[in-house]
Design a protein around this motif. Structure first.
Motif, PDB file in Angstrom:
ATOM      1  N   THR A   1      -7.693 -47.324 -15.826  1.00 31.67           N
ATOM      2  CA  THR A   1      -7.640 -48.345 -14.783  1.00 31.67           C
ATOM      3  C   THR A   1      -6.240 -48.943 -14.802  1.00 31.67           C
ATOM      4  O   THR A   1      -5.726 -49.308 -15.864  1.00 31.67           O
ATOM      5  N   VAL A   2      -5.633 -49.032 -13.623  1.00 22.10           N
ATOM      6  CA  VAL A   2      -4.286 -49.585 -13.498  1.00 22.10           C
ATOM      7  C   VAL A   2      -4.381 -50.834 -12.628  1.00 22.10           C
ATOM      8  O   VAL A   2      -4.859 -50.770 -11.496  1.00 22.10           O
ATOM      9  N   GLY A   3      -3.966 -51.969 -13.173  1.00 19.77           N
ATOM     10  CA  GLY A   3      -4.046 -53.231 -12.452  1.00 19.77           C
ATOM     11  C   GLY A   3      -2.749 -53.584 -11.762  1.00 19.77           C
ATOM     12  O   GLY A   3      -1.774 -52.826 -11.789  1.00 19.77           O
ATOM     13  N   PRO A   4      -2.709 -54.774 -11.144  1.00 23.24           N
ATOM     14  CA  PRO A   4      -1.511 -55.224 -10.419  1.00 23.24           C
ATOM     15  C   PRO A   4      -0.265 -55.199 -11.303  1.00 23.24           C
ATOM     16  O   PRO A   4      -0.295 -55.675 -12.435  1.00 23.24           O
ATOM     17  N   GLY A   5       0.786 -54.605 -10.784  1.00 17.66           N
ATOM     18  CA  GLY A   5       2.025 -54.499 -11.540  1.00 17.66           C
ATOM     19  C   GLY A   5       2.052 -53.332 -12.501  1.00 17.66           C
ATOM     20  O   GLY A   5       3.066 -53.082 -13.141  1.00 17.66           O
ATOM     21  N   GLY A   6       0.940 -52.589 -12.592  1.00 16.54           N
ATOM     22  CA  GLY A   6       0.867 -51.450 -13.504  1.00 16.54           C
ATOM     23  C   GLY A   6       1.368 -50.170 -12.847  1.00 16.54           C
ATOM     24  O   GLY A   6       1.340 -50.025 -11.626  1.00 16.54           O
ATOM     25  N   LEU A   7       1.796 -49.253 -13.699  1.00 22.27           N
ATOM     26  CA  LEU A   7       2.349 -47.993 -13.239  1.00 22.27           C
ATOM     27  C   LEU A   7       1.668 -46.855 -13.985  1.00 22.27           C
ATOM     28  O   LEU A   7       1.526 -46.903 -15.204  1.00 22.27           O
ATOM     29  N   ALA A   8       1.223 -45.838 -13.248  1.00 23.71           N
ATOM     30  CA  ALA A   8       0.622 -44.649 -13.854  1.00 23.71           C
ATOM     31  C   ALA A   8       1.453 -43.435 -13.470  1.00 23.71           C
ATOM     32  O   ALA A   8       2.011 -43.372 -12.378  1.00 23.71           O
ATOM     33  N   TRP A   9       1.524 -42.474 -14.384  1.00 24.73           N
ATOM     34  CA  TRP A   9       2.273 -41.238 -14.152  1.00 24.73           C
ATOM     35  C   TRP A   9       1.300 -40.097 -13.979  1.00 24.73           C
ATOM     36  O   TRP A   9       0.344 -39.970 -14.734  1.00 24.73           O
ATOM     37  N   VAL A  10       1.553 -39.236 -13.003  1.00 22.20           N
ATOM     38  CA  VAL A  10       0.773 -38.017 -12.811  1.00 22.20           C
ATOM     39  C   VAL A  10       1.768 -36.862 -12.855  1.00 22.20           C
ATOM     40  O   VAL A  10       2.594 -36.726 -11.955  1.00 22.20           O
ATOM     41  N   PRO A  11       1.703 -36.042 -13.907  1.00 21.42           N
ATOM     42  CA  PRO A  11       2.648 -34.918 -13.999  1.00 21.42           C
ATOM     43  C   PRO A  11       2.418 -33.895 -12.890  1.00 21.42           C
ATOM     44  O   PRO A  11       1.304 -33.771 -12.362  1.00 21.42           O
ATOM     45  N   ALA A  12       3.455 -33.160 -12.553  1.00 26.69           N
ATOM     46  CA  ALA A  12       3.338 -32.090 -11.561  1.00 26.69           C
ATOM     47  C   ALA A  12       2.257 -31.113 -12.017  1.00 26.69           C
ATOM     48  O   ALA A  12       2.183 -30.765 -13.186  1.00 26.69           O
ATOM     49  N   GLY A  13       1.402 -30.721 -11.102  1.00 29.03           N
ATOM     50  CA  GLY A  13       0.353 -29.754 -11.400  1.00 29.03           C
ATOM     51  C   GLY A  13      -0.897 -30.335 -12.030  1.00 29.03           C
ATOM     52  O   GLY A  13      -1.906 -29.640 -12.176  1.00 29.03           O
TER      53      GLY A  13
ATOM     54  N   GLU B   1      -7.394 -33.452  -6.733  1.00 27.46           N
ATOM     55  CA  GLU B   1      -6.320 -32.696  -6.096  1.00 27.46           C
ATOM     56  C   GLU B   1      -5.270 -32.373  -7.147  1.00 27.46           C
ATOM     57  O   GLU B   1      -5.269 -32.936  -8.242  1.00 27.46           O
ATOM     58  N   HIS B   2      -4.388 -31.474  -6.805  1.00 29.01           N
ATOM     59  CA  HIS B   2      -3.210 -31.204  -7.634  1.00 29.01           C
ATOM     60  C   HIS B   2      -2.133 -30.644  -6.713  1.00 29.01           C
ATOM     61  O   HIS B   2      -2.422 -30.077  -5.662  1.00 29.01           O
ATOM     62  N   HIS B   3      -0.896 -30.880  -7.083  1.00 26.87           N
ATOM     63  CA  HIS B   3       0.226 -30.432  -6.260  1.00 26.87           C
ATOM     64  C   HIS B   3       1.454 -30.261  -7.148  1.00 26.87           C
ATOM     65  O   HIS B   3       1.472 -30.735  -8.284  1.00 26.87           O
TER      66      HIS B   3
ATOM     67  N   ARG C   1      -4.380 -32.146 -12.454  1.00 28.00           N
ATOM     68  CA  ARG C   1      -5.537 -32.398 -11.588  1.00 28.00           C
ATOM     69  C   ARG C   1      -5.854 -33.885 -11.700  1.00 28.00           C
ATOM     70  O   ARG C   1      -6.006 -34.410 -12.804  1.00 28.00           O
ATOM     71  N   HIS C   2      -5.930 -34.561 -10.542  1.00 27.03           N
ATOM     72  CA  HIS C   2      -6.173 -35.993 -10.575  1.00 27.03           C
ATOM     73  C   HIS C   2      -7.048 -36.407  -9.396  1.00 27.03           C
ATOM     74  O   HIS C   2      -7.092 -35.730  -8.375  1.00 27.03           O
ATOM     75  N   ALA C   3      -7.766 -37.510  -9.596  1.00 27.37           N
ATOM     76  CA  ALA C   3      -8.669 -38.036  -8.578  1.00 27.37           C
ATOM     77  C   ALA C   3      -8.694 -39.551  -8.689  1.00 27.37           C
ATOM     78  O   ALA C   3      -8.318 -40.128  -9.703  1.00 27.37           O
ATOM     79  N   VAL C   4      -9.165 -40.180  -7.617  1.00 30.99           N
ATOM     80  CA  VAL C   4      -9.326 -41.632  -7.587  1.00 30.99           C
ATOM     81  C   VAL C   4     -10.826 -41.922  -7.600  1.00 30.99           C
ATOM     82  O   VAL C   4     -11.576 -41.393  -6.785  1.00 30.99           O
ATOM     83  N   ARG C   5     -11.235 -42.767  -8.553  1.00 29.95           N
ATOM     84  CA  ARG C   5     -12.649 -43.129  -8.673  1.00 29.95           C
ATOM     85  C   ARG C   5     -12.997 -44.267  -7.721  1.00 29.95           C
ATOM     86  O   ARG C   5     -12.116 -45.006  -7.252  1.00 29.95           O
ATOM     87  N   PRO C   6     -14.306 -44.430  -7.431  1.00 35.89           N
ATOM     88  CA  PRO C   6     -14.733 -45.543  -6.575  1.00 35.89           C
ATOM     89  C   PRO C   6     -14.268 -46.880  -7.160  1.00 35.89           C
ATOM     90  O   PRO C   6     -14.140 -47.036  -8.363  1.00 35.89           O
ATOM     91  N   GLY C   7     -14.022 -47.832  -6.285  1.00 38.33           N
ATOM     92  CA  GLY C   7     -13.603 -49.167  -6.704  1.00 38.33           C
ATOM     93  C   GLY C   7     -12.104 -49.389  -6.616  1.00 38.33           C
ATOM     94  O   GLY C   7     -11.643 -50.507  -6.802  1.00 38.33           O
TER      95      GLY C   7
END
Length: 136
Positions: free
Chosen positions: A103-115, A78-80, A117-123
């Motif tokens: 992979t982002v574990g407990p307490g981790g933070l990931a950034w997704v810039p506006a626009g 998706e993208h938005h 394209r990103h997805a969530v993998r299985p698991g």
């Protein structure tokens, strides 16, 4: 309390005092303390009817703060027009952003810039807090 007689012998003070606020200098008002209402994020995520359905917790300025429960299933690309900060409270997030996998574990933070394209993998599973920030 002592009253001040505004005569030439006792002019009105040019700054406010507890006894005499002036029209041009009102007494400062102390802010009223408001106790924050804590949110149990794990309980909020567990109460969601379905995994991957988010619940809006509130706003900080123009940013929306949401919680959701991940269940191991992937999510399509998706993208938005909003940037996102993705905070993993527990479990893990398998994320792809513009083709880069992480992979982002407990307490981790990931950034997704506006626009982006990103997805969530299985698991991906656990509790995720999303902060969406409108761009522009």
């Amino acid at each position: 309390m002592t009253a001040i007689d505004p005569t030439p012998d006792h002019p009105m003070p040019d700054h406010p005092t507890p006894d005499h606020p002036t029209p041009n200098h009102p007494m400062p008002v102390a802010p009223v303390a408001v106790a924050p209402t804590p949110v149990d994020l794990a309980a909020a995520a567990a109460a969601l009817p379905d995994a991957w359905s988010s619940r809006l917790l509130g706003h900080v300025g123009s940013a929306a703060v949401k919680v959701l429960r991940m269940d191991g299933q992937p999510l399509a690309i998706e993208h938005h027009p909003t940037a996102e900060a993705l905070l993993v409270l527990d479990g893990r997030l398998e994320l792809v952003v513009d083709g880069a996998e992480t992979t982002v574990g407990p307490g981790g933070l990931a950034w997704v810039p506006a626009g982006a394209r990103h997805a969530v993998r299985p698991g991906s599973h656990g509790t995720l807090v999303i902060v969406e920030v409108p761009e522009g």
